[in-house]
Design a protein around this motif. Structure first.
Motif, PDB file in Angstrom:
ATOM      1  N   ASP A 165       9.365 -13.065  14.265  1.00 46.48           N
ATOM      2  CA  ASP A 165      10.639 -13.554  14.789  1.00 46.48           C
ATOM      3  C   ASP A 165      10.877 -13.070  16.212  1.00 46.48           C
ATOM      4  OD1 ASP A 165      11.070 -14.853  12.429  1.00 46.48           O
ATOM      5  OD2 ASP A 165      12.710 -13.561  11.734  1.00 46.48           O
ATOM      6  N   LEU A 166      10.327 -11.911  16.538  1.00 50.13           N
ATOM      7  CA  LEU A 166      10.493 -11.365  17.889  1.00 50.13           C
ATOM      8  C   LEU A 166       9.539 -12.003  18.894  1.00 50.13           C
ATOM      9  CD1 LEU A 166      10.870  -7.563  17.064  1.00 50.13           C
ATOM     10  CD2 LEU A 166      12.517  -8.909  18.385  1.00 50.13           C
ATOM     11  N   PHE A 167       8.258 -12.167  18.507  1.00 55.19           N
ATOM     12  CA  PHE A 167       7.229 -12.544  19.476  1.00 55.19           C
ATOM     13  C   PHE A 167       6.605 -13.918  19.232  1.00 55.19           C
ATOM     14  CE2 PHE A 167       7.320  -7.914  19.578  1.00 55.19           C
ATOM     15  CZ  PHE A 167       7.319  -7.641  20.937  1.00 55.19           C
ATOM     16  N   GLY A 168       6.737 -14.440  18.025  1.00 45.76           N
ATOM     17  CA  GLY A 168       6.115 -15.707  17.708  1.00 45.76           C
ATOM     18  C   GLY A 168       5.073 -15.557  16.615  1.00 45.76           C
ATOM     19  N   ASP A 169       4.708 -16.675  16.001  1.00 47.38           N
ATOM     20  CA  ASP A 169       3.792 -16.635  14.852  1.00 47.38           C
ATOM     21  C   ASP A 169       2.369 -16.256  15.221  1.00 47.38           C
ATOM     22  OD1 ASP A 169       5.551 -17.132  12.799  1.00 47.38           O
ATOM     23  OD2 ASP A 169       5.348 -19.309  12.906  1.00 47.38           O
ATOM     24  N   TRP A 170       2.052 -16.192  16.517  1.00 45.74           N
ATOM     25  CA  TRP A 170       0.702 -15.790  16.898  1.00 45.74           C
ATOM     26  C   TRP A 170       0.371 -14.375  16.411  1.00 45.74           C
ATOM     27  CZ3 TRP A 170       0.185 -11.375  19.760  1.00 45.74           C
ATOM     28  CH2 TRP A 170       1.271 -10.956  20.523  1.00 45.74           C
ATOM     29  N   ILE A 171       1.403 -13.569  16.175  1.00 40.87           N
ATOM     30  CA  ILE A 171       1.144 -12.189  15.755  1.00 40.87           C
ATOM     31  C   ILE A 171       0.498 -12.138  14.375  1.00 40.87           C
ATOM     32  CG2 ILE A 171       3.042 -11.333  17.163  1.00 40.87           C
ATOM     33  CD1 ILE A 171       3.389 -11.129  13.412  1.00 40.87           C
ATOM     34  N   ARG A 172       0.693 -13.202  13.568  1.00 42.19           N
ATOM     35  CA  ARG A 172       0.119 -13.196  12.222  1.00 42.19           C
ATOM     36  C   ARG A 172      -1.411 -13.271  12.255  1.00 42.19           C
ATOM     37  NH1 ARG A 172       4.444 -13.865   8.735  1.00 42.19           N
ATOM     38  NH2 ARG A 172       6.310 -14.844   9.634  1.00 42.19           N
ATOM     39  N   GLU A 173      -1.961 -13.721  13.366  1.00 40.15           N
ATOM     40  CA  GLU A 173      -3.413 -13.814  13.514  1.00 40.15           C
ATOM     41  C   GLU A 173      -4.010 -12.570  14.145  1.00 40.15           C
ATOM     42  OE1 GLU A 173      -4.799 -16.408  12.097  1.00 40.15           O
ATOM     43  OE2 GLU A 173      -2.756 -17.085  11.627  1.00 40.15           O
ATOM     44  N   LEU A 174      -3.168 -11.640  14.596  1.00 45.57           N
ATOM     45  CA  LEU A 174      -3.659 -10.424  15.215  1.00 45.57           C
ATOM     46  C   LEU A 174      -4.317  -9.548  14.155  1.00 45.57           C
ATOM     47  CD1 LEU A 174      -3.613  -9.040  18.049  1.00 45.57           C
ATOM     48  CD2 LEU A 174      -1.568  -7.811  17.282  1.00 45.57           C
ATOM     49  N   LYS A 175      -5.583  -9.203  14.381  1.00 53.21           N
ATOM     50  CA  LYS A 175      -6.335  -8.438  13.388  1.00 53.21           C
ATOM     51  C   LYS A 175      -5.976  -6.965  13.440  1.00 53.21           C
ATOM     52  CE  LYS A 175     -10.232 -10.000  15.027  1.00 53.21           C
ATOM     53  NZ  LYS A 175     -11.684 -10.235  15.243  1.00 53.21           N
ATOM     54  N   PHE A 176      -6.248  -6.279  12.323  1.00 52.55           N
ATOM     55  CA  PHE A 176      -5.994  -4.847  12.243  1.00 52.55           C
ATOM     56  C   PHE A 176      -6.785  -4.104  13.313  1.00 52.55           C
ATOM     57  CE2 PHE A 176      -6.960  -0.621  10.297  1.00 52.55           C
ATOM     58  CZ  PHE A 176      -5.671  -0.116  10.340  1.00 52.55           C
ATOM     59  N   PHE A 177      -6.094  -3.210  14.000  1.00 54.44           N
ATOM     60  CA  PHE A 177      -6.643  -2.407  15.086  1.00 54.44           C
ATOM     61  C   PHE A 177      -7.046  -3.267  16.298  1.00 54.44           C
ATOM     62  CE2 PHE A 177      -7.852   2.265  14.297  1.00 54.44           C
ATOM     63  CZ  PHE A 177      -6.606   2.518  13.745  1.00 54.44           C
ATOM     64  N   TRP A 178      -6.282  -4.321  16.512  1.00 57.08           N
ATOM     65  CA  TRP A 178      -6.356  -5.081  17.753  1.00 57.08           C
ATOM     66  C   TRP A 178      -4.950  -5.143  18.338  1.00 57.08           C
ATOM     67  CZ3 TRP A 178     -10.650  -7.644  20.062  1.00 57.08           C
ATOM     68  CH2 TRP A 178     -11.842  -7.475  19.365  1.00 57.08           C
TER      69      TRP A 178
END
Length: 368
Positions: A165-178
């Motif tokens: 909600d803060l940054f956009g749905d692209w964050i859901r694709e951000l991998k762990f430790f990236w």
């Protein structure tokens, strides 16, 4: 008995300090020469919210050590036990650090911002001084500084929803430790999928220390529909999860093999690193103690946050460094060290809590 800690200028305040006070921080500790909230009046409730919903943490005490310049990677490689040669820009890696005797002195997270710029997100010890001294002694062309970077944690099963909600749905694709460098309403942040819990979430590295209250309030507002509350890293959850706490578990003479970090020690590297020779000998000789979990018998304990001797008859065979009551396990659980010759099935172990003898049995980590 209650105690107070004075707020003075010799210990630094986080950029989020005023916001945490306004939101009811009830207890502070000191870590990396900075005040950090320990809880907001209901640590058990904050633990449950971490498991069920989402919490926000001021973890600015995770200070960054920036290594920048032509020899930045060379310095990183010499300081850490892990081979980081394949690290990509935007990637983070867990990188134990040892002294020349092979003893663990920190267990930071390395983040590669550019080919010639790295951050070490450190535990509680003065790695800025250590890194600067090594760089100077080795004549490396690298600037060692503390950047204006202060992380805030957003942790729990609803963390993705809040941060999306803060940054956009692209964050859901951000991998762990990236991570990705971005901004929100003009506030620069480095957004990383990481955090000191096993419940999942993000760390928002604020890159303008004047905007701490602004960022805190933005996260608080975005998290309101999901039941976010302010809190602090949970001792209960960290013990249940078997997470290593350098300051609590490993400050006094422990090597990475004993700490269970052997997979992050690359002795087959062709290049040298601090402690390599000592760690090679330790690897050949074997360890004398190992990290383990424990179940402590008897009534519910309020918590142990100082070392207690682990006894077999009258012989000291280990140390319990932190213990809590775990609602999920339904027993008193602990982490600590035990002599390597003591098996998991050992009977007759005990600790003394005041005048009371408590039975102890070894349990594999993590508990959950």
């Amino acid at each position: 008995m209650s105690y107070q800690i004075a707020v003075g200028c010799n210990i630094r305040k986080s950029p989020f300090f005023d916001a945490t006070v306004a939101d009811g921080a009830a207890c502070f500790s000191v870590y990396n020469h900075m005040y950090t909230p320990a809880h907001f009046g209901d640590p058990d409730g904050e633990y449950q919210r971490l498991l069920d919903n989402v919490v926000m943490w001021d973890v600015a005490v995770e200070r960054q050590v920036e290594l920048a310049g032509p020899d930045a990677e060379k310095l990183v490689r010499y300081m850490v036990t892990r081979d980081v040669s394949g690290t990509k820009t935007g990637q983070a890696k867990y990188v134990p650090m040892c002294n020349y005797d092979g003893m663990l002195i920190n267990d930071p997270v390395l983040q590669k911002l550019r080919h010639d710029c790295f951050w070490l997100s450190i535990a509680d010890s003065d790695i800025l001084l250590w890194a600067g001294a090594i760089a100077a002694e080795r004549g490396l062309d690298v600037r060692v500084t503390e950047p204006d970077a202060s992380p805030m944690g957003v942790q729990g099963p609803r963390a993705d929803d809040v941060v999306a909600d803060l940054f956009g749905d692209w964050i859901r694709e951000l991998k762990f430790f990236w991570f990705r460098e971005t901004d929100i309403e003009g506030i620069p942040v480095l957004l990383a999928r990481s955090g000191w819990s096993k419940q999942g979430g993000f760390e928002l590295y604020l890159r303008d220390g004047t905007r701490g209250t602004d960022l805190w309030n933005l996260v608080k507002e975005a998290g309101a529909p999901y039941g976010i509350v302010p809190g602090a890293p949970s001792d209960i959850e960290r013990v249940e999860s078997g997470l290593l706490s350098y300051g609590a578990d490993a400050r006094s003479g422990i090597n990475p093999f004993e700490a269970g970090l052997g997979t992050f020690v690359d002795l087959d590297r062709a290049d040298d690193f601090v402690g390599k020779a000592a760690l090679q000998k330790i690897s050949e000789d074997g360890i004398r103690k190992r990290r383990a979990g424990f179940i402590i018998g008897g009534d519910r304990i309020s918590g142990i946050s100082q070392p207690y001797e682990l006894l077999r008859d009258q012989e000291v065979v280990g140390t319990i460094t932190e213990a809590v009551y775990s609602p999920r396990v339904g027993e008193n659980i602990a982490v600590g060290m035990v002599a390597s010759g003591i098996s998991d099935a050992e009977q007759g172990l005990k600790i003394m809590l005041g005048d009371e003898t408590r039975s102890v049995r070894i349990h594999a980590l993590p508990f959950i």
